[in-house]
Enzyme design. Structure first.
Site, PDB file in Angstrom:
ATOM      1  N   GLU A  93       0.836  -1.195   0.000  1.00 47.89           N
ATOM      2  CA  GLU A  93       0.000   0.000   0.000  1.00 47.89           C
ATOM      3  C   GLU A  93       0.876   1.252   0.000  1.00 47.89           C
ATOM      4  O   GLU A  93       1.993   1.245   0.539  1.00 47.89           O
ATOM      5  CB  GLU A  93      -0.933  -0.012   1.213  1.00 47.89           C
ATOM      6  CG  GLU A  93      -1.972  -1.125   1.095  1.00 47.89           C
ATOM      7  CD  GLU A  93      -2.974  -1.186   2.227  1.00 47.89           C
ATOM      8  OE1 GLU A  93      -4.099  -1.629   1.975  1.00 47.89           O
ATOM      9  OE2 GLU A  93      -2.650  -0.800   3.365  1.00 47.89           O
ATOM     10  N   CYS A 120       0.984  -1.437  15.360  1.00 50.72           N
ATOM     11  CA  CYS A 120       1.012  -1.390  13.893  1.00 50.72           C
ATOM     12  C   CYS A 120       0.387  -2.651  13.275  1.00 50.72           C
ATOM     13  O   CYS A 120       0.818  -3.772  13.548  1.00 50.72           O
ATOM     14  CB  CYS A 120       2.461  -1.250  13.429  1.00 50.72           C
ATOM     15  SG  CYS A 120       2.625  -1.343  11.654  1.00 50.72           S
ATOM     16  N   GLY A 164       6.725  -1.921   6.192  1.00 53.77           N
ATOM     17  CA  GLY A 164       8.116  -2.382   6.255  1.00 53.77           C
ATOM     18  C   GLY A 164       9.058  -1.466   7.004  1.00 53.77           C
ATOM     19  O   GLY A 164       8.769  -0.288   7.239  1.00 53.77           O
ATOM     20  N   GLU A 165      10.188  -2.049   7.393  1.00 57.72           N
ATOM     21  CA  GLU A 165      11.257  -1.301   8.058  1.00 57.72           C
ATOM     22  C   GLU A 165      12.310  -0.990   6.986  1.00 57.72           C
ATOM     23  O   GLU A 165      13.022  -1.906   6.530  1.00 57.72           O
ATOM     24  CB  GLU A 165      11.837  -2.155   9.200  1.00 57.72           C
ATOM     25  CG  GLU A 165      13.192  -1.709   9.714  1.00 57.72           C
ATOM     26  CD  GLU A 165      13.252  -0.245  10.139  1.00 57.72           C
ATOM     27  OE1 GLU A 165      12.514   0.139  11.062  1.00 57.72           O
ATOM     28  OE2 GLU A 165      14.060   0.505   9.545  1.00 57.72           O
ATOM     29  N   SER A 196      11.929   6.682   7.862  1.00 53.67           N
ATOM     30  CA  SER A 196      11.410   6.460   9.212  1.00 53.67           C
ATOM     31  C   SER A 196      11.775   5.052   9.661  1.00 53.67           C
ATOM     32  O   SER A 196      11.382   4.075   9.026  1.00 53.67           O
ATOM     33  CB  SER A 196       9.896   6.636   9.200  1.00 53.67           C
ATOM     34  OG  SER A 196       9.395   6.328  10.463  1.00 53.67           O
ATOM     35  N   LEU A 220      10.199   6.222  18.510  1.00 54.66           N
ATOM     36  CA  LEU A 220      10.761   6.028  19.852  1.00 54.66           C
ATOM     37  C   LEU A 220       9.702   5.466  20.812  1.00 54.66           C
ATOM     38  O   LEU A 220       9.863   4.407  21.378  1.00 54.66           O
ATOM     39  CB  LEU A 220      11.330   7.357  20.373  1.00 54.66           C
ATOM     40  CG  LEU A 220      12.112   7.266  21.662  1.00 54.66           C
ATOM     41  CD1 LEU A 220      13.361   6.415  21.517  1.00 54.66           C
ATOM     42  CD2 LEU A 220      12.497   8.667  22.157  1.00 54.66           C
ATOM     43  N   HIS A 221       8.661   6.216  21.010  1.00 55.96           N
ATOM     44  CA  HIS A 221       7.487   5.813  21.813  1.00 55.96           C
ATOM     45  C   HIS A 221       7.748   5.594  23.292  1.00 55.96           C
ATOM     46  O   HIS A 221       6.804   5.592  24.079  1.00 55.96           O
ATOM     47  CB  HIS A 221       6.767   4.597  21.210  1.00 55.96           C
ATOM     48  CG  HIS A 221       6.507   4.755  19.750  1.00 55.96           C
ATOM     49  ND1 HIS A 221       5.846   5.851  19.239  1.00 55.96           N
ATOM     50  CD2 HIS A 221       6.853   3.999  18.680  1.00 55.96           C
ATOM     51  CE1 HIS A 221       5.795   5.751  17.916  1.00 55.96           C
ATOM     52  NE2 HIS A 221       6.404   4.648  17.549  1.00 55.96           N
ATOM     53  N   CYS A 338      -1.357   6.239  10.210  1.00 61.48           N
ATOM     54  CA  CYS A 338      -0.151   5.626  10.742  1.00 61.48           C
ATOM     55  C   CYS A 338      -0.427   4.267  11.395  1.00 61.48           C
ATOM     56  O   CYS A 338      -1.284   4.165  12.268  1.00 61.48           O
ATOM     57  CB  CYS A 338       0.401   6.589  11.779  1.00 61.48           C
ATOM     58  SG  CYS A 338       2.140   6.535  11.826  1.00 61.48           S
TER      59      CYS A 338
HETATM   60  S1  SF4 Z   1       8.672  -1.263  11.643  1.00 61.37           S
HETATM   61 FE1  SF4 Z   1       7.035   0.017  10.816  1.00 61.37          FE
HETATM   62  S2  SF4 Z   1       5.827  -1.353   9.492  1.00 61.37           S
HETATM   63 FE2  SF4 Z   1       7.127  -2.652  10.782  1.00 61.37          FE
HETATM   64  S3  SF4 Z   1       5.817  -3.216  12.503  1.00 61.37           S
HETATM   65 FE3  SF4 Z   1       6.998  -1.388  13.149  1.00 61.37          FE
HETATM   66  S4  SF4 Z   1       5.713   0.386  12.592  1.00 61.37           S
HETATM   67 FE4  SF4 Z   1       4.889  -1.424  11.509  1.00 61.37          FE
END
Ligand code: SF4
Length: 349
Positions: A93, A120, A164-165, A196, A220-221, A338
Site C-alpha cells: 500500500e 502497527c 516495512g522497516e 522512518s 521512539l514511543h 499511521c
Molecule cells: S517497523 Fe514500521 S511497518 Fe514494521 S511493525 Fe513497526 S511500525 Fe509497523
C-alpha cells in the site's frame, strides 16, 4: 511470471557491457535508461527513438515489472490510499496525503514487516519479501502522476512510513533514494525525504555514511527500555543506550537533527517518569519530537491517551526548549493512517 530480470536492476556500466556484447552502440544506454526510469515506460515497444533490432534484444533478455493499481480509497480529508499489486502478485500500500502547503507520499519498503510494533497492523502480515529499488521508485512515480491529476501539484515530500522497516531493506532503499534524487530519476530534493525507522542501531550508523542528505525519523514511543519493549518487543535486542549512541553518531556524521515519533498510550507511557526520560534523551542530540495520534489496530492493551496527558508532555518539552508538534492522523476512515496499512481488502480484517 517470466523468468527474466527487470532491466532496471542493471546500472549504466552493466548495461553498457551488455550493449557491447550485443554489438549495440554505447550511446544508446542513456536513451534506454531515460525511457525506463524518467519516462517510466511499461513496454520496450514504447521507445520511439530506438531501433526495432535493439527493442527485440531487450525484450528477449529483460522485463519491466511495472506495478498495477488494484484499488484506491479516498478519505473525507482528501487522503488517498492505493493498493498496489507487484509483478509476483504480492500487494503493498502507498498513500497520498494532500495539505495546503504540501503533498506527501508515504511509501512502502517491504511486503509486510518482520518487526512486531504492537501499535502497527502491518506487523501482522509478517515479512514476505523486500521490495526491489525499482518497486520503491515506481510507487513514487505513480503517486506523483496521481498527485498531478487530483491535486494539480507534484509531490513535495516523501516519507518511508508505509509497510516495512526501510533499514532492513537497506540496499534497495539507498539505491531507490539515489535514483529518486537524481536528474535521471525524479530530481527530488533530499531535504524533503524522510526515512522512518523503528531504530536499528548498527544500520543507523551505516546509513550515516551514504551521503543521502535526507532526514531520519525514529519511532521512539518510550525512552525507557522496559516500556519500549512492551510497545516494540523486538527492541529487546537493541538497548536504548545503543540506539541513542547510533543517533549521536548519525547526527555527528550528517549534521542533521533527529525526528522522534512518539505515540502516547493510555496507562503505558503517559506519566511524568516517561516524560522526564524523553526530555533527558532529547537533550543529548539535536532533535524534534512529533507526537502522533494513536489509531487502534486491534490490540486492546493499547488505547489512545487522554488529551491532558498529551498537553502535559507538550508543556514539559516546551518548557525545556524542545521543539515538538502534534500530528493528527490523516486517512483514518480508509485505514490509511499511521500503523493501519495491512492490505485490508486481501486479509479481511
Ligand atoms: S517497523 Fe514500521 S511497518 Fe514494521 S511493525 Fe513497526 S511500525 Fe509497523
Amino acid at each position: 511470471m517470466e523468468n527474466k530480470d527487470d532491466i532496471r536492476l542493471l546500472n549504466s556500466e552493466k548495461l553498457e557491457e551488455f550493449f557491447i556484447n550485443k554489438n549495440q552502440k554505447k550511446y544508446r544506454v542513456n536513451q534506454v535508461l531515460d525511457w525506463v526510469w524518467n519516462k517510466s515506460i511499461s513496454s520496450f515497444s514504447q521507445m520511439s527513438n530506438i531501433s526495432d533490432d535493439l527493442k527485440n534484444i531487450l525484450d528477449k533478455e529483460f522485463v519491466l515489472n511495472k506495478p498495477i493499481e488494484i484499488k484506491s480509497y479516498k478519505s473525507s480529508d482528501g487522503t488517498i490510499k492505493y493498493s498496489i499489486q507487484l509483478y509476483d502478485k504480492n500487494l503493498i500500500e502507498a498513500v497520498l496525503i494532500p495539505s495546503k502547503k504540501r503533498i506527501t507520499a508515504c511509501i512502502s519498503s517491504q511486503v509486510g514487516c518482520s518487526l512486531d510494533c504492537k501499535f502497527c497492523a502491518t506487523s501482522r502480515l509478517y515479512r514476505k519479501r523486500n521490495l526491489f529499488c525499482y518497486e520503491i521508485f515506481d510507487q513514487l512515480f505513480f503517486l506523483n502522476e496521481q498527485s498531478k491529476f487530483y491535486f494539480k501539484r507534484k509531490i513535495s515530500n516523501l516519507v518511508f512510513m508505509g509497510m516495512g522497516e526501510p533499514l532492513l531493506n537497506y540496499k534497495n532503499v539507498v539505491k531507490a533514494i539515489n535514483k529518486i534524487k537524481s536528474k535521471s530519476g525524479l530530481n527530488f530534493s533530499a531535504k524533503k525525504i524522510t526515512i522512518s525507522t523503528s531504530g536499528i542501531p548498527k544500520i543507523i550508523k551505516h546509513i550515516a555514511h551514504e551521503d543521502l542528505k535526507c532526514n531520519l525519523a525514529v519511532s521512539l514511543h518510550s525512552a525507557i527500555q522496559k516500556t519500549r519493549e512492551i510497545i516494540m518487543p523486538f527492541s529487546r535486542k537493541f538497548p536504548i543506550e545503543d540506539l541513542i549512541d547510533s543517533l549521536k553518531y548519525w547526527n555527528r556524521v550528517t549534521k542533521k537533527k533527529i525526528l522522534y515519533e512518539y505515540i502516547i498510550f493510555d496507562g503505558i507511557n503517559d506519566n511524568v517518569e516517561h516524560i522526564k526520560a524523553l526530555v533527558k534523551i532529547c537533550k543529548t542530540i539535536p532533535c524534534k519530537v512529533n507526537f502522533i495520534e494513536y489509531n487502534p489496530t486491534g490490540d486492546l492493551r493499547f488505547r489512545r491517551c487522554k488529551v491532558e496527558k498529551l498537553e502535559l508532555y507538550q508543556k514539559y518539552l516546551t518548557n525545556e526548549g524542545i521543539v515538538n508538534t502534534y500530528r493528527v492522523s490523516r486517512g483514518r476512515d480508509i485505514n490509511a493512517a499511521c500503523g493501519q496499512l495491512i492490505n485490508l481488502n486481501k486479509v479481511g480484517y
